[in-house]
Scaffold this motif. Structure first.
Motif, PDB file in Angstrom:
ATOM      1  N   HIS A 148       0.817  -1.220   0.000  1.00  0.00           N
ATOM      2  CA  HIS A 148       0.000   0.000   0.000  1.00  0.00           C
ATOM      3  C   HIS A 148       0.846   1.263   0.000  1.00  0.00           C
ATOM      4  O   HIS A 148       0.433   2.279  -0.558  1.00  0.00           O
ATOM      5  N   THR A 149       2.034   1.224   0.597  1.00  0.00           N
ATOM      6  CA  THR A 149       2.935   2.379   0.517  1.00  0.00           C
ATOM      7  C   THR A 149       3.379   2.557  -0.934  1.00  0.00           C
ATOM      8  O   THR A 149       3.446   3.674  -1.449  1.00  0.00           O
ATOM      9  N   GLY A 202       0.391   3.789  -2.910  1.00  0.00           N
ATOM     10  CA  GLY A 202       0.152   5.179  -2.508  1.00  0.00           C
ATOM     11  C   GLY A 202       1.150   6.128  -3.149  1.00  0.00           C
ATOM     12  O   GLY A 202       0.786   7.190  -3.659  1.00  0.00           O
ATOM     13  N   SER A 203       2.423   5.727  -3.146  1.00  0.00           N
ATOM     14  CA  SER A 203       3.470   6.567  -3.747  1.00  0.00           C
ATOM     15  C   SER A 203       3.229   6.746  -5.236  1.00  0.00           C
ATOM     16  O   SER A 203       3.331   7.855  -5.767  1.00  0.00           O
ATOM     17  N   LEU A 216       0.415   6.417  -6.878  1.00  0.00           N
ATOM     18  CA  LEU A 216      -0.790   7.229  -7.096  1.00  0.00           C
ATOM     19  C   LEU A 216      -0.482   8.715  -6.936  1.00  0.00           C
ATOM     20  O   LEU A 216      -0.883   9.544  -7.751  1.00  0.00           O
ATOM     21  N   LYS A 217       0.268   9.027  -5.869  1.00  0.00           N
ATOM     22  CA  LYS A 217       0.596  10.441  -5.619  1.00  0.00           C
ATOM     23  C   LYS A 217       1.477  10.998  -6.723  1.00  0.00           C
ATOM     24  O   LYS A 217       1.330  12.132  -7.157  1.00  0.00           O
ATOM     25  N   ASN A 251       2.399   7.904   2.801  1.00  0.00           N
ATOM     26  CA  ASN A 251       1.815   7.277   1.612  1.00  0.00           C
ATOM     27  C   ASN A 251       0.726   6.254   1.924  1.00  0.00           C
ATOM     28  O   ASN A 251       0.369   5.455   1.061  1.00  0.00           O
ATOM     29  N   LEU A 252       0.234   6.255   3.151  1.00  0.00           N
ATOM     30  CA  LEU A 252      -0.923   5.411   3.486  1.00  0.00           C
ATOM     31  C   LEU A 252      -2.109   6.328   3.740  1.00  0.00           C
ATOM     32  O   LEU A 252      -1.956   7.403   4.332  1.00  0.00           O
ATOM     33  N   PHE A 282      -4.250  10.909   2.282  1.00  0.00           N
ATOM     34  CA  PHE A 282      -2.964  10.350   2.706  1.00  0.00           C
ATOM     35  C   PHE A 282      -2.510  10.988   4.024  1.00  0.00           C
ATOM     36  O   PHE A 282      -2.935  12.104   4.359  1.00  0.00           O
TER      37      PHE A 282
END
Lengths: 570, 235
Positions: free
Chosen positions: A10-11, A14-15, A17-18, B85-86, B124
């Motif tokens: 998920h990190t 998430g990275s 996606l950002k 990032n979570l 986030f």
């Protein structure tokens, strides 16, 4: 295990996606460009390698069958001495005789492998006593450390993330520089072995650092570690001096010490370097055995770390908290940054920035900052260090003329490029000072890079002149080297600015490192293509260097354009 | 539930905690009071197992650095730190996995609603304000349904609604028998719910007070605190 996989996955997502949310088009273009450019580059690299091997290297048959070759050679020598001289001339590339010294290149490469492994293990042991627990963030402390997850599992999770990055970067650099290695006469297996040594060395660095930390903090032997390292350095220096006295030649001394067959049997360090050393000597079975031994060592160290019951939470917490507070302080509008060490006394605080207005103030600022911390406003620490390092290296290399110029130029350019990958505008961008100046982003960045490049030039010039005098180098070659150095300085700084404007600060460390390496390598690929085409077409080293340097500078300016566009959108 | 026995912690020459000993029984709400630099955060970090110290700390009968003790503890730090990032929801899912929780979805949803984070579940960690991060930190600690929850200055940075909800949560935790230890400067905010108060001053435990004793004496906790730390009550 489920928790770690969840966190990692998920990190990562998430990275990504950002990253795509902020820079979708940029990343997409970069990825497409990467694959297109890499395809073209490898084609050209293959061409250059094939061309160079055919033209300069002795044939495989000649190499592998010396008996027959010698006989044939002897027969030929009787009547064709004049042709031999011509052939000898043809085998000279950058003043470096590729035919007669091919074995020496292999030995040098193996020696460099030994130095690399020694260096990374030495650094790992040194930093293991000091900062073995720097890998955790404050979020890890609050969420992982207070949970029922085992401390050793937390340690391995963080460490494996770093190791993954090391392996990826190793292979990526290996792929990028395949052409360079092949042009120097190495085969694919040699390159693979070099990459493996890099990756294994990187993994060992992390593991040894942790083991050093765990052992030294648990058994209170921290105070003995650094003196032991200094002792080893003194022994090595003494050995080098003795061998140098008997051989009188720096290169032979280097090879005698760092490519001695006995080194292969030193556990860990020897086994790792032996992967490369044996491959270079075509002893593939032995290389495989040493690779296996290195893998067993890695597994053994991982088990040791997992089994070691050390209480490392407080040290990890200290580092994470310090970093967390610094980041928080920097985010505050009235941030007061406290320094752990006092600034050098060389810093002249009475000077003021008197020159420049508008965008060009960034040019004068770069020079002003350099001058402020330099002795008499001229002699900076970097300048003096380069003077001593290049001067000393040139002095020793002067005794081995054929390798001197090549090593000297490559060394200077590499040092400057590595040192140059720092954003000269980092502070101005972080604090948004750059936006206060009402000029175009492009001119502000360009002036800043020009100021930074001029500072670099001032720092490099004395060392280069001294080195050139000592090795009695061709003036045109030195001017080319200077041009390449300037080009690489512009390119490295521009890349750093682009990276800072493109990669979000809080990006997952593994993705950040990977993107950094891709961004650093990507712009240089067209230069490799140009070098291939121009060199094959003209066979003129100086012309090739000039064209390549101009191209590097143009690429640097293009990167500034991209960075200024990104900066303007922020 | 919580037993702190002769705990000392030194930072260089500074004695942050000097032979502290106190206990907090099951289902009690304890508050740790003391001026800045009294050693409140240090003892909290020691209880959470983040520091090395001399002495002994047990949680639910287990030494605090064991997995069993950690599973029984919920920790809300003074300054929240989230994974950048979570997302909000992913933080809670990660905690659930780290604590091997089963059937936690309902509890997660209830916490998100209660602390007004349900519409920010896709945000986030680095996109949250400090107050929201504090709320998420509280949710993470409450999600595991701990036997003991320790909160270091939990009300700082919260909006009035969150303060009200947190106070209500303290009361509910007390009612369901969870042991709570709160470190705070805001005495009035916990005045109605506390059972035991520990007054810390320059690393030492000045006094252990119980609400029933103070009620009998007819003295407020605030007055008692100033009497002990400043030598007289503040008018």
């Amino acid at each position: 295990m489920r928790a770690y996989l969840y966190l990692f996955f998920h990190t990562f997502i998430g990275s990504i996606l950002k990253l795509f949310r902020k820079s979708f088009i940029w990343i997409l273009v970069m990825m497409v460009a990467m694959w297109v450019v890499m395809g073209v580059t490898f084609g050209c690299i293959g061409g250059l390698a094939g061309y160079a091997i055919n033209k300069y290297m002795p044939s495989q048959a000649e190499e592998n069958d010396p008996g027959e070759g010698e006989e044939e050679g002897n027969e030929g020598e009787e009547g064709e001495e004049g042709e031999d001289e011509k052939e000898e001339k043809e085998h000279t590339l950058f003043g470096f005789n590729v035919k007669t010294e091919r074995d020496q290149i292999s030995r040098m490469a193996a020696g460099i492998g030994t130095c690399f492994v020694l260096l990374v293990i030495g650094i790992a042991i040194y930093s293991g006593t000091k900062e073995g627990m720097k890998m955790f963030s404050m979020a890890d402390i609050h969420h992982m450390f207070t949970s029922p997850l085992k401390p050793q599992s937390n340690l391995l999770y963080k460490m494996l993330g770093t190791i993954w990055t090391m392996v990826f970067i190793g292979f990526y650099i290996g792929i990028c520089w395949t052409g360079g290695f092949m042009a120097a006469g190495f085969g694919i297996l040699d390159i693979l072995a070099a990459v493996l040594v890099y990756a294994v060395g990187g993994i060992l660095e992390q593991l040894v650092m942790l083991v050093t930390y765990l052992v030294s903090s648990s058994f209170m032997v921290k105070k003995y570690v650094r003196p032991a390292l200094v002792g080893i350095l003194i022994v090595l220096a003494g050995l080098a001096f003795m061998v140098y006295k008997s051989t009188g030649d720096a290169a032979t001394t280097f090879m005698t010490i760092f490519d001695h067959p006995v080194i292969n049997f030193i556990p860990v360090i020897g086994w790792t370097r032996a992967i490369l050393a044996c491959t270079l000597k075509h002893q593939y079975l032995m290389a495989g055995v040493f690779l296996l031994l290195s893998v067993v060592t890695i597994v053994g160290l991982i088990i040791l770390i997992y089994r070691f019951k050390a209480d490392f939470y407080e040290d990890a917490f200290d580092y994470a908290e310090k970093l967390f507070k610094q980041v928080k302080a920097a985010e505050e509008p009235k941030a007061v940054v406290t320094r752990e060490k006092n600034r050098s006394k060389l810093h002249n605080r009475n000077k003021t920035l008197k020159h420049g207005q508008g965008a060009n103030v960034f040019f004068f600022k770069a020079l002003y900052l350099r001058g402020r911390s330099a002795l008499f406003g001229i002699f900076s620490l970097k300048m003096l260090t380069l003077l001593v390092v290049i001067g000393t290296a040139a002095y020793f290399m002067a005794s081995h003329n054929t390798l001197a110029l090549l090593a000297y130029i490559v060394g200077t350019v590499v040092v400057e490029t590595v040192a140059g990958f720092a954003n000269p505008l980092a502070m101005d961008m972080d604090r948004h000072i750059i936006h206060l100046c009402p000029e175009s982003e492009f001119s502000k960045l360009l002036y800043s890079l020009l100021g930074n490049t001029l500072s670099t030039l001032i720092d490099v010039l004395p060392g280069m002149i001294l080195g050139a005098i000592l090795i009695k180098a061709n003036v045109w070659m030195i001017l080319c080297a200077l041009l390449i150095t300037i080009g690489m300085s512009v390119y490295a700084s521009a890349t750093a600015v682009l990276m800072d404007s493109l990669i979000p600060e809080n990006m997952m460390e593994q993705i950040k490192s990977t993107l950094s390496v891709v961004l650093k390598m990507l712009p240089i690929m067209p230069v490799i293509v140009t070098i291939t085409v121009v060199f094959i077409a003209s066979e003129n080293v100086i012309l090739t260097a000039i064209v390549a340097s101009i191209e590097i500078i143009v690429i640097g300016i293009l990167l500034v354009l991209l960075a200024s566009y990104r900066l303007g959108r922020k | 539930m919580l037993e702190v026995k002769d705990v000392s912690k030194k930072y260089g020459k500074l004695m942050a905690n000097n032979h502290l000993s106190f206990t907090l029984e099951d289902g009690m709400v304890g508050i740790l009071l003391g001026p800045n630099g009294a050693g409140k955060s240090t003892i909290f970090k020691s209880i959470a197992g983040l520091l090395r110290y001399e002495g002994e700390i047990t949680i639910a009968g287990y030494v605090n650095k064991t997995s069993e003790a950690r599973a029984a503890l919920g920790f809300v730090p003074e300054i929240p730190a989230m994974y950048p990032n979570l997302t909000v929801e992913e933080h809670l899912d990660f905690i659930a996995r780290a604590y091997r929780l089963k059937d936690y979805e309902e509890r997660k949803e209830a916490l998100l609603r209660r602390f007004e984070l349900d519409d920010k579940r896709r945000k986030f960690g680095d996109e949250l304000s400090k107050g929201m991060q504090q709320k998420l930190s509280i949710c993470c600690a409450l999600l595991t349904d701990p036997k003991l929850i320790i909160l270091d200055e939990p009300l700082v940075g919260l909006d009035p609604h969150a303060i009200k909800e947190l106070k209500k949560t303290f009361e509910e935790l007390k009612a369901q028998g969870t042991t709570v230890l709160i470190s705070t400067h805001m005495i009035e905010s916990v005045d109605m719910i506390w059972d035991k108060a520990f007054i810390l001053y320059r690393g030492e435990l000045l006094a252990t007070l119980t609400k029933s004793d103070l009620d009998r004496e007819g003295v407020s906790l605030e007055d008692k605190f100033f009497e002990l730390t400043e030598g007289g009550s503040e008018e």
